[in-house]
Write a protein that holds these residues in place. Structure first.
Motif, mmCIF file in Angstrom:
data_model
loop_
_atom_site.group_PDB
_atom_site.id
_atom_site.type_symbol
_atom_site.label_atom_id
_atom_site.label_comp_id
_atom_site.label_asym_id
_atom_site.label_seq_id
_atom_site.Cartn_x
_atom_site.Cartn_y
_atom_site.Cartn_z
ATOM 1 N N GLN A 55 -7.720 0.877 1.046
ATOM 2 C CA GLN A 55 -7.958 1.371 2.402
ATOM 3 C C GLN A 55 -6.702 2.018 2.929
ATOM 4 O OE1 GLN A 55 -6.946 0.668 5.672
ATOM 5 N NE2 GLN A 55 -8.660 1.387 6.883
ATOM 6 N N ILE A 56 -6.860 3.207 3.515
ATOM 7 C CA ILE A 56 -5.744 3.933 4.113
ATOM 8 C C ILE A 56 -6.127 4.310 5.537
ATOM 9 C CG2 ILE A 56 -4.300 6.001 4.023
ATOM 10 C CD1 ILE A 56 -4.884 6.175 1.050
ATOM 11 N N GLY A 57 -5.248 4.044 6.484
ATOM 12 C CA GLY A 57 -5.405 4.533 7.845
ATOM 13 C C GLY A 57 -4.445 5.686 8.059
ATOM 14 N N GLN A 58 -4.953 6.844 8.472
ATOM 15 C CA GLN A 58 -4.107 8.027 8.572
ATOM 16 C C GLN A 58 -4.471 8.881 9.774
ATOM 17 O OE1 GLN A 58 -5.345 10.067 4.839
ATOM 18 N NE2 GLN A 58 -6.129 11.666 6.200
ATOM 19 N N SER A 59 -3.619 9.859 10.042
ATOM 20 C CA SER A 59 -3.856 10.811 11.118
ATOM 21 C C SER A 59 -4.754 11.938 10.634
ATOM 22 C CB SER A 59 -2.523 11.385 11.600
ATOM 23 O OG SER A 59 -1.901 12.129 10.553
ATOM 24 N N LEU A 60 -5.140 12.820 11.548
ATOM 25 C CA LEU A 60 -5.948 13.981 11.181
ATOM 26 C C LEU A 60 -5.248 14.871 10.165
ATOM 27 C CD1 LEU A 60 -7.331 15.092 14.665
ATOM 28 C CD2 LEU A 60 -8.703 14.265 12.748
ATOM 29 N N ASP A 61 -3.913 14.932 10.229
ATOM 30 C CA ASP A 61 -3.167 15.778 9.305
ATOM 31 C C ASP A 61 -2.641 15.003 8.099
ATOM 32 O OD1 ASP A 61 -1.468 14.424 10.985
ATOM 33 O OD2 ASP A 61 -0.078 16.079 11.302
ATOM 34 N N GLY A 62 -3.251 13.868 7.804
ATOM 35 C CA GLY A 62 -2.961 13.174 6.556
ATOM 36 C C GLY A 62 -1.652 12.425 6.516
ATOM 37 N N ARG A 63 -1.150 11.973 7.683
ATOM 38 C CA ARG A 63 0.104 11.218 7.724
ATOM 39 C C ARG A 63 -0.170 9.755 8.032
ATOM 40 N NH1 ARG A 63 3.776 14.882 5.608
ATOM 41 N NH2 ARG A 63 3.284 16.939 6.449
ATOM 42 N N VAL A 64 0.685 8.882 7.533
ATOM 43 C CA VAL A 64 0.581 7.460 7.840
ATOM 44 C C VAL A 64 1.746 6.971 8.688
ATOM 45 C CG1 VAL A 64 -0.773 6.935 5.781
ATOM 46 C CG2 VAL A 64 1.729 6.804 5.672
ATOM 47 N N ALA A 65 2.745 7.809 8.899
ATOM 48 C CA ALA A 65 3.915 7.421 9.695
ATOM 49 C C ALA A 65 4.675 8.673 10.105
ATOM 50 C CB ALA A 65 4.834 6.489 8.901
ATOM 51 N N ALA A 209 -9.578 5.824 6.713
ATOM 52 C CA ALA A 209 -9.890 5.761 8.142
ATOM 53 C C ALA A 209 -9.015 6.784 8.865
ATOM 54 C CB ALA A 209 -9.644 4.359 8.682
ATOM 55 N N VAL A 210 -9.643 7.773 9.467
ATOM 56 C CA VAL A 210 -8.922 8.873 10.108
ATOM 57 C C VAL A 210 -8.963 8.691 11.623
ATOM 58 C CG1 VAL A 210 -8.760 11.369 10.386
ATOM 59 C CG2 VAL A 210 -9.516 10.403 8.205
ATOM 60 N N ALA A 211 -7.784 8.677 12.224
ATOM 61 C CA ALA A 211 -7.672 8.555 13.678
ATOM 62 C C ALA A 211 -7.412 9.929 14.287
ATOM 63 C CB ALA A 211 -6.533 7.607 14.044
ATOM 64 N N PRO A 212 -7.889 10.199 15.508
ATOM 65 C CA PRO A 212 -7.683 11.499 16.154
ATOM 66 C C PRO A 212 -6.254 11.644 16.653
ATOM 67 C CG PRO A 212 -8.851 10.032 17.630
ATOM 68 C CD PRO A 212 -8.720 9.298 16.330
ATOM 69 N N LEU A 213 -5.361 11.886 15.706
ATOM 70 C CA LEU A 213 -3.930 11.913 15.989
ATOM 71 C C LEU A 213 -3.293 12.962 15.094
ATOM 72 C CD1 LEU A 213 -1.318 10.461 17.191
ATOM 73 C CD2 LEU A 213 -1.435 9.012 15.150
ATOM 74 N N LEU A 214 -2.400 13.773 15.657
ATOM 75 C CA LEU A 214 -1.642 14.753 14.885
ATOM 76 C C LEU A 214 -0.172 14.353 14.907
ATOM 77 C CD1 LEU A 214 -3.343 18.024 16.183
ATOM 78 C CD2 LEU A 214 -3.552 17.058 13.886
ATOM 79 N N ILE A 215 0.379 14.069 13.748
ATOM 80 C CA ILE A 215 1.776 13.628 13.659
ATOM 81 C C ILE A 215 2.692 14.814 13.362
ATOM 82 C CG2 ILE A 215 3.378 12.153 12.380
ATOM 83 C CD1 ILE A 215 1.103 10.163 12.017
ATOM 84 N N GLY A 216 2.262 15.731 12.507
ATOM 85 C CA GLY A 216 3.024 16.953 12.266
ATOM 86 C C GLY A 216 3.976 16.883 11.102
ATOM 87 N N ALA A 217 4.653 15.756 10.945
ATOM 88 C CA ALA A 217 5.571 15.556 9.822
ATOM 89 C C ALA A 217 5.719 14.056 9.610
ATOM 90 C CB ALA A 217 6.927 16.201 10.100
ATOM 91 N N GLY A 218 6.120 13.696 8.425
ATOM 92 C CA GLY A 218 6.265 12.276 8.124
ATOM 93 C C GLY A 218 5.632 11.934 6.788
ATOM 94 N N ARG A 219 5.501 10.653 6.546
ATOM 95 C CA ARG A 219 5.019 10.179 5.256
ATOM 96 C C ARG A 219 3.552 10.533 5.054
ATOM 97 N NH1 ARG A 219 5.423 3.892 4.034
ATOM 98 N NH2 ARG A 219 5.167 4.076 6.271
ATOM 99 N N ALA A 220 3.247 11.122 3.898
ATOM 100 C CA ALA A 220 1.871 11.469 3.573
ATOM 101 C C ALA A 220 1.085 10.223 3.196
ATOM 102 C CB ALA A 220 1.827 12.476 2.431
ATOM 103 N N ALA A 221 -0.220 10.283 3.437
ATOM 104 C CA ALA A 221 -1.054 9.118 3.186
ATOM 105 C C ALA A 221 -1.154 8.808 1.708
ATOM 106 C CB ALA A 221 -2.444 9.349 3.766
ATOM 107 N N LEU A 222 -1.401 9.794 0.884
ATOM 108 C CA LEU A 222 -1.670 9.544 -0.527
ATOM 109 C C LEU A 222 -1.192 10.716 -1.361
ATOM 110 C CD1 LEU A 222 -3.084 7.509 -2.445
ATOM 111 C CD2 LEU A 222 -5.167 8.853 -2.173
ATOM 112 N N THR A 223 -0.312 10.437 -2.314
ATOM 113 C CA THR A 223 0.171 11.444 -3.246
ATOM 114 C C THR A 223 0.140 10.855 -4.645
ATOM 115 O OG1 THR A 223 1.645 12.401 -1.574
ATOM 116 C CG2 THR A 223 2.069 12.979 -3.869
ATOM 117 N N THR A 224 -0.690 11.408 -5.511
ATOM 118 C CA THR A 224 -0.787 10.889 -6.868
ATOM 119 C C THR A 224 0.386 11.397 -7.705
ATOM 120 O OG1 THR A 224 -2.239 12.735 -7.453
ATOM 121 C CG2 THR A 224 -3.295 10.677 -6.823
ATOM 122 N N PRO A 225 0.795 10.631 -8.708
ATOM 123 C CA PRO A 225 1.970 11.027 -9.496
ATOM 124 C C PRO A 225 1.743 12.266 -10.342
ATOM 125 C CG PRO A 225 0.967 9.019 -10.374
ATOM 126 C CD PRO A 225 0.309 9.287 -9.066
#
Length: 281
Positions: A55-65, A209-225
């Protein structure tokens, strides 16, 4: 999109599914309650064998922080309640040591009724301090997966695994946890840990789980190796979409087992709940 309504009555049914006393199909429910059964029923079932959900909780632009690491309020209140419901439905919840050190999660069930899961930390080098919140003695199982020979406080179960190129093999982690009696598992973070299991094709479901939030920059939710160069190579899961109020959940089935768990066992028009004998037949 299916809008979810979790009433006390439908949550009681979902917990009954977890204990093998009912199914998610039968009974007279509102549309919102039926959506809740569709969302949580596959996670509660124990008749189809082991499952691993992330489970991942993220912003609309795919950020977690944010760039400073602030991740506290990425998920809205309904997204947080959703996470606690998943915790109540699994045998164990797993995080990497980075998440344990940075976020200091409790990994218990506070926003709904239900049992607390076992708490599992992947800590190859033994960095997690013994006074970490996830290792507190509160009656729940606590497990640390590590490569080093480090003692832990009484009651903390240590699983020793070898490192392969500096990492644990996800297959070895799951095999050890299944051997320890934990078959339904939630990987709650972080993104690197989730990506490792996704890349190894060991996730049954992935919920975003996508929240109605735009962070703009920061840690991406999911990046595969391993990057995929064409869209044809990308994973296209069987996806269902649920509205939770403050958040929207994309429930992604990644295996045939995930798809089977989402199918009804019976005609939902029936008015009486299934009992254990018919549910497990």
């Amino acid at each position: 999109m299916h809008n979810v309504t979790v009433t006390p009555e439908v949550w009681e049914r979902i917990l009954a599914i977890r204990s093998g006393r009912a199914c998610s199909c039968c009974g007279n429910w509102s549309d919102g309650e039926s959506a809740a059964l569709d969302l949580y029923g596959p996670l509660a079932r124990r008749d189809l064998g082991p499952i691993t959900v992330a489970q991942i909780g993220q912003s609309l632009d795919g950020r977690v922080a944010t760039v400073s690491g602030d991740a506290r309020d990425v998920s809205g209140p309904d997204g947080l309640a959703h996470l606690h419901r998943i915790r109540a439905l699994v045998d164990g919840v797993m995080i990497g040591v980075g998440t344990a050190l940075h976020d200091k999660p409790r990994l218990d069930v506070r926003l709904c009724s239900g049992p607390n899961p076992a708490r599992i930390v992947i800590d190859p080098k033994g960095r997690l301090p013994d006074d970490a919140l996830v290792l507190r003695a509160d009656g729940c199982r606590r497990l640390v997966i590590q490569a080093v020979d480090r003692k832990r406080p009484a009651g903390v179960e240590v699983i020793r695994l070898p490192l392969v190129d500096g990492l644990f093999a996800p297959q070895a982690i799951l095999a050890a946890l299944h051997e320890a009696g934990l078959s339904t598992l939630l990987i709650e973070g972080g993104g690197i840990t989730i990506a490792g299991f996704l890349e190894a094709q060991l996730l049954t479901r992935l919920q975003i789980a996508v929240a109605p939030l735009l962070i703009g920059a920061g840690r991406a939710a999911l990046t595969t190796p391993n990057a995929r160069l064409t869209l044809a190579e990308c994973i296209r899961p069987d996806t269902r979409v649920f509205g939770l109020g403050s958040d929207v959940v994309f429930d992604c089935g990644l295996t045939p087992l995930a798809n089977a768990a989402a199918l009804p066992l019976h005609d939902r028009a029936k008015s009486s709940p299934c009992q254990t004998a018919s549910y497990l037949s």
